[in-house]
Design a protein around this motif. Structure first.
Motif, short mmCIF file in Angstrom:
data_model
loop_
_atom_site.label_atom_id
_atom_site.label_comp_id
_atom_site.label_asym_id
_atom_site.label_seq_id
_atom_site.Cartn_x
_atom_site.Cartn_y
_atom_site.Cartn_z
N GLN A 44 -3.37 22.10 -23.61
CA GLN A 44 -2.15 22.07 -22.80
C GLN A 44 -1.21 23.21 -23.19
OE1 GLN A 44 -0.64 18.12 -23.46
NE2 GLN A 44 -1.92 17.21 -21.85
N ARG A 45 -1.10 23.50 -24.47
CA ARG A 45 -0.24 24.60 -24.93
C ARG A 45 -0.76 25.94 -24.41
NH1 ARG A 45 -0.08 27.91 -29.73
NH2 ARG A 45 2.06 28.51 -30.18
N GLU A 46 -2.08 26.13 -24.52
CA GLU A 46 -2.67 27.38 -24.03
C GLU A 46 -2.46 27.54 -22.52
OE1 GLU A 46 -6.71 27.19 -25.34
OE2 GLU A 46 -6.21 27.73 -27.41
N ASP A 47 -2.60 26.46 -21.77
CA ASP A 47 -2.37 26.50 -20.31
C ASP A 47 -0.92 26.86 -20.01
OD1 ASP A 47 -4.99 25.82 -19.90
OD2 ASP A 47 -4.58 23.69 -19.44
N ARG A 48 0.03 26.25 -20.77
CA ARG A 48 1.44 26.53 -20.56
C ARG A 48 1.76 28.00 -20.87
NH1 ARG A 48 3.33 23.02 -23.91
NH2 ARG A 48 3.84 24.50 -25.55
N ILE A 49 1.20 28.54 -21.96
CA ILE A 49 1.42 29.95 -22.31
C ILE A 49 0.84 30.85 -21.24
CG2 ILE A 49 0.77 31.77 -23.96
CD1 ILE A 49 1.01 29.65 -26.18
N GLN A 50 -0.33 30.50 -20.73
CA GLN A 50 -0.97 31.30 -19.68
C GLN A 50 -0.10 31.32 -18.42
OE1 GLN A 50 -3.68 32.84 -20.60
NE2 GLN A 50 -3.96 33.94 -18.69
N LYS A 51 0.45 30.18 -18.05
CA LYS A 51 1.32 30.11 -16.88
C LYS A 51 2.59 30.92 -17.09
CE LYS A 51 -0.32 25.63 -15.31
NZ LYS A 51 0.01 24.22 -15.13
N GLU A 52 3.16 30.90 -18.30
CA GLU A 52 4.36 31.68 -18.59
C GLU A 52 4.07 33.18 -18.51
OE1 GLU A 52 6.04 30.48 -22.32
OE2 GLU A 52 6.54 28.48 -21.58
N LEU A 53 2.88 33.58 -18.97
CA LEU A 53 2.51 35.00 -18.89
C LEU A 53 2.36 35.44 -17.43
CD1 LEU A 53 -0.05 35.39 -21.82
CD2 LEU A 53 2.29 36.25 -21.70
N VAL A 54 1.83 34.55 -16.59
CA VAL A 54 1.68 34.89 -15.18
C VAL A 54 3.04 35.00 -14.52
CG1 VAL A 54 0.87 34.01 -12.96
CG2 VAL A 54 -0.62 33.89 -14.96
N SER A 55 3.95 34.11 -14.86
CA SER A 55 5.27 34.12 -14.22
C SER A 55 6.20 35.16 -14.84
CB SER A 55 5.91 32.74 -14.30
OG SER A 55 6.24 32.44 -15.64
N LEU A 56 5.84 35.78 -15.95
CA LEU A 56 6.69 36.75 -16.62
C LEU A 56 6.93 37.99 -15.75
CD1 LEU A 56 8.18 37.32 -19.27
CD2 LEU A 56 6.13 38.45 -20.10
N GLY A 57 5.91 38.40 -15.03
CA GLY A 57 6.05 39.57 -14.17
C GLY A 57 6.93 39.31 -12.96
N HIS A 58 7.17 38.13 -12.59
CA HIS A 58 7.93 37.80 -11.40
C HIS A 58 9.35 37.32 -11.69
CE1 HIS A 58 4.28 38.26 -9.11
NE2 HIS A 58 3.66 37.41 -9.93
#
Length: 152
Positions: free
Chosen positions: A109-123
């Motif tokens: 769950q932590r890895e998924d949350r970090i991955q989603k934050e990295l995706v949303s970082l550019g936007h």
């Protein structure tokens, strides 16, 4: 001369009675003889006050039989303790396995949350902070500060 026993037997005389009546009355009167009181008897019939006859074998256990029984009891208790230890170890292993599963789930769950934050970082919108924000104190606060300075 008659013996006292023969005299006692003849004392019950029923003149003019039938043979059956005489027999019934003899049984009745002999049943009414009083027994001595229980306190005056030396041995009571319902208590085990008598000694065993000399020839009876004793049923006591000898020392080696007692040792064997003690060893059997100890072995039984050790086996029961061993089974309890095995059951407790199994419970602990199940709890450890469950804990590892929970930890793996939290890590995923932590890895998924970090991955989603990295995706949303550019936007994300960029907020420019050229000058640091300075808050203006209220007039009441400024007056209090000046009053404190004058006191000292």
């Amino acid at each position: 001369m008659e013996s006292p026993e023969e005299l006692g037997a003849d004392l019950m005389v029923f003149a003019g009675s039938s043979e059956r009546d005489v027999l019934c009355s003899k049984i009745f009167w002999s049943s009414l003889t009083l027994q001595p009181p229980l306190e005056s008897r030396l041995v009571s019939g319902n208590m085990k006050q008598r000694l065993r006859p000399a020839g009876e074998p004793r049923l006591g256990k000898n020392y080696t039989q007692q040792q064997l029984e003690d060893l059997k009891t100890e072995y039984f208790l050790l086996e029961a303790q061993r089974e309890q230890d095995i059951e407790q170890r199994d419970r602990y292993l199940q709890k450890a396995k469950r804990r590892e599963e929970i930890m793996a789930l939290l890590k995923r769950q932590r890895e998924d949350r970090i991955q989603k934050e990295l995706v949303s970082l550019g936007h994300r919108p960029v907020i420019a902070e050229d000058e640091p924000r300075v808050s203006t104190p209220d007039t009441d606060v400024l007056e209090d500060i000046q009053a404190v300075k004058q006191l000292s």
